[in-house]
Design a protein around this motif. Sequence first.
Motif, PDB file in Angstrom:
ATOM      1  N   GLY A 151     -10.061  -6.054 -11.102  1.00  0.00           N
ATOM      2  CA  GLY A 151      -9.439  -7.373 -10.963  1.00  0.00           C
ATOM      3  C   GLY A 151      -8.078  -7.371 -10.288  1.00  0.00           C
ATOM      4  O   GLY A 151      -7.513  -8.435 -10.041  1.00  0.00           O
ATOM      5  N   ILE A 152      -7.536  -6.186  -9.980  1.00  0.00           N
ATOM      6  CA  ILE A 152      -6.277  -6.156  -9.226  1.00  0.00           C
ATOM      7  C   ILE A 152      -6.528  -6.006  -7.727  1.00  0.00           C
ATOM      8  O   ILE A 152      -5.610  -6.163  -6.929  1.00  0.00           O
ATOM      9  CB  ILE A 152      -5.313  -5.037  -9.690  1.00  0.00           C
ATOM     10  CG1 ILE A 152      -5.851  -3.668  -9.306  1.00  0.00           C
ATOM     11  CG2 ILE A 152      -5.003  -5.158 -11.171  1.00  0.00           C
ATOM     12  CD1 ILE A 152      -4.807  -2.577  -9.311  1.00  0.00           C
ATOM     13  N   ASP A 153      -7.759  -5.706  -7.334  1.00  0.00           N
ATOM     14  CA  ASP A 153      -8.039  -5.381  -5.930  1.00  0.00           C
ATOM     15  C   ASP A 153      -7.590  -6.476  -4.962  1.00  0.00           C
ATOM     16  O   ASP A 153      -7.103  -6.180  -3.875  1.00  0.00           O
ATOM     17  CB  ASP A 153      -9.527  -5.080  -5.735  1.00  0.00           C
ATOM     18  CG  ASP A 153      -9.951  -3.780  -6.408  1.00  0.00           C
ATOM     19  OD1 ASP A 153      -9.087  -3.085  -6.986  1.00  0.00           O
ATOM     20  OD2 ASP A 153     -11.159  -3.476  -6.357  1.00  0.00           O
ATOM     21  N   PHE A 154      -7.731  -7.728  -5.345  1.00  0.00           N
ATOM     22  CA  PHE A 154      -7.331  -8.814  -4.453  1.00  0.00           C
ATOM     23  C   PHE A 154      -5.823  -8.907  -4.287  1.00  0.00           C
ATOM     24  O   PHE A 154      -5.341  -9.527  -3.338  1.00  0.00           O
ATOM     25  CB  PHE A 154      -7.908 -10.153  -4.950  1.00  0.00           C
ATOM     26  CG  PHE A 154      -7.137 -10.786  -6.072  1.00  0.00           C
ATOM     27  CD1 PHE A 154      -6.249 -11.827  -5.821  1.00  0.00           C
ATOM     28  CD2 PHE A 154      -7.303 -10.351  -7.380  1.00  0.00           C
ATOM     29  CE1 PHE A 154      -5.543 -12.415  -6.850  1.00  0.00           C
ATOM     30  CE2 PHE A 154      -6.604 -10.938  -8.419  1.00  0.00           C
ATOM     31  CZ  PHE A 154      -5.719 -11.979  -8.151  1.00  0.00           C
ATOM     32  N   MET A 155      -5.057  -8.285  -5.183  1.00  0.00           N
ATOM     33  CA  MET A 155      -3.596  -8.302  -5.099  1.00  0.00           C
ATOM     34  C   MET A 155      -3.031  -7.150  -4.274  1.00  0.00           C
ATOM     35  O   MET A 155      -1.823  -7.040  -4.107  1.00  0.00           O
ATOM     36  CB  MET A 155      -2.981  -8.286  -6.501  1.00  0.00           C
ATOM     37  CG  MET A 155      -3.167  -9.573  -7.271  1.00  0.00           C
ATOM     38  SD  MET A 155      -2.243  -9.593  -8.826  1.00  0.00           S
ATOM     39  CE  MET A 155      -3.525  -9.208 -10.000  1.00  0.00           C
ATOM     40  N   LEU A 156      -3.891  -6.299  -3.759  1.00  0.00           N
ATOM     41  CA  LEU A 156      -3.437  -5.181  -2.938  1.00  0.00           C
ATOM     42  C   LEU A 156      -3.185  -5.657  -1.507  1.00  0.00           C
ATOM     43  O   LEU A 156      -3.930  -6.483  -0.975  1.00  0.00           O
ATOM     44  CB  LEU A 156      -4.479  -4.064  -2.945  1.00  0.00           C
ATOM     45  CG  LEU A 156      -4.735  -3.409  -4.305  1.00  0.00           C
ATOM     46  CD1 LEU A 156      -5.908  -2.440  -4.215  1.00  0.00           C
ATOM     47  CD2 LEU A 156      -3.487  -2.712  -4.815  1.00  0.00           C
ATOM     48  N   ASP A 157      -2.128  -5.121  -0.887  1.00  0.00           N
ATOM     49  CA  ASP A 157      -1.837  -5.444   0.513  1.00  0.00           C
ATOM     50  C   ASP A 157      -3.069  -5.199   1.367  1.00  0.00           C
ATOM     51  O   ASP A 157      -3.719  -4.155   1.246  1.00  0.00           O
ATOM     52  CB  ASP A 157      -0.678  -4.580   1.043  1.00  0.00           C
ATOM     53  CG  ASP A 157       0.689  -5.126   0.664  1.00  0.00           C
ATOM     54  OD1 ASP A 157       0.819  -6.350   0.492  1.00  0.00           O
ATOM     55  OD2 ASP A 157       1.618  -4.315   0.539  1.00  0.00           O
ATOM     56  N   GLY A 158      -3.397  -6.149   2.211  1.00  0.00           N
ATOM     57  CA  GLY A 158      -4.521  -6.001   3.119  1.00  0.00           C
ATOM     58  C   GLY A 158      -5.871  -6.346   2.528  1.00  0.00           C
ATOM     59  O   GLY A 158      -6.886  -6.241   3.214  1.00  0.00           O
TER      60      GLY A 158
END
Length: 141
Positions: free
Chosen positions: A66-73
């Motif tokens: 659930g953090i993947d969308f908050m990663l740059d790019g």
Amino acid sequence: MKQWIKALTAAFVLSLGLGAQAEDGIKAVYHMTDGVEQADRGLRNVQNHLNADATAKIVVVGHGKGIDFMLDGAKTPKGGDFAGLISGLAAKGVEFRACNNTLKARNIDPSQLVLEAKVVPSGVAEVARLQAKEGFVYLKP
């Protein structure tokens, strides 16, 4: 007479609660755990929520995938940038919180998160705290 007093007291207490809720607005925590597909749906839900109630206070908490969308790019399933969606929602007061336990377990440096994301010690603890201590309702897209 006692019934009348009880009814009046209950109505008064209820009206205090409703008045506080209307004054403070609805508070909702959106819980992200399942990757970019869930985040894509969830951020559309958040936008729809704000369209219906611009006074809502919304916090998006991610842990695990659930953090993947908050990663740059990070990209949406259709190839769009999550960063633009996040910054647009943040401009409307939405807060984004990423789990530090997840960052450590996946060896992700916090600097890889978008600027709007705040790191919290534990995503699940943050969701629980918002519900128990701050009166947020729980939503999981």
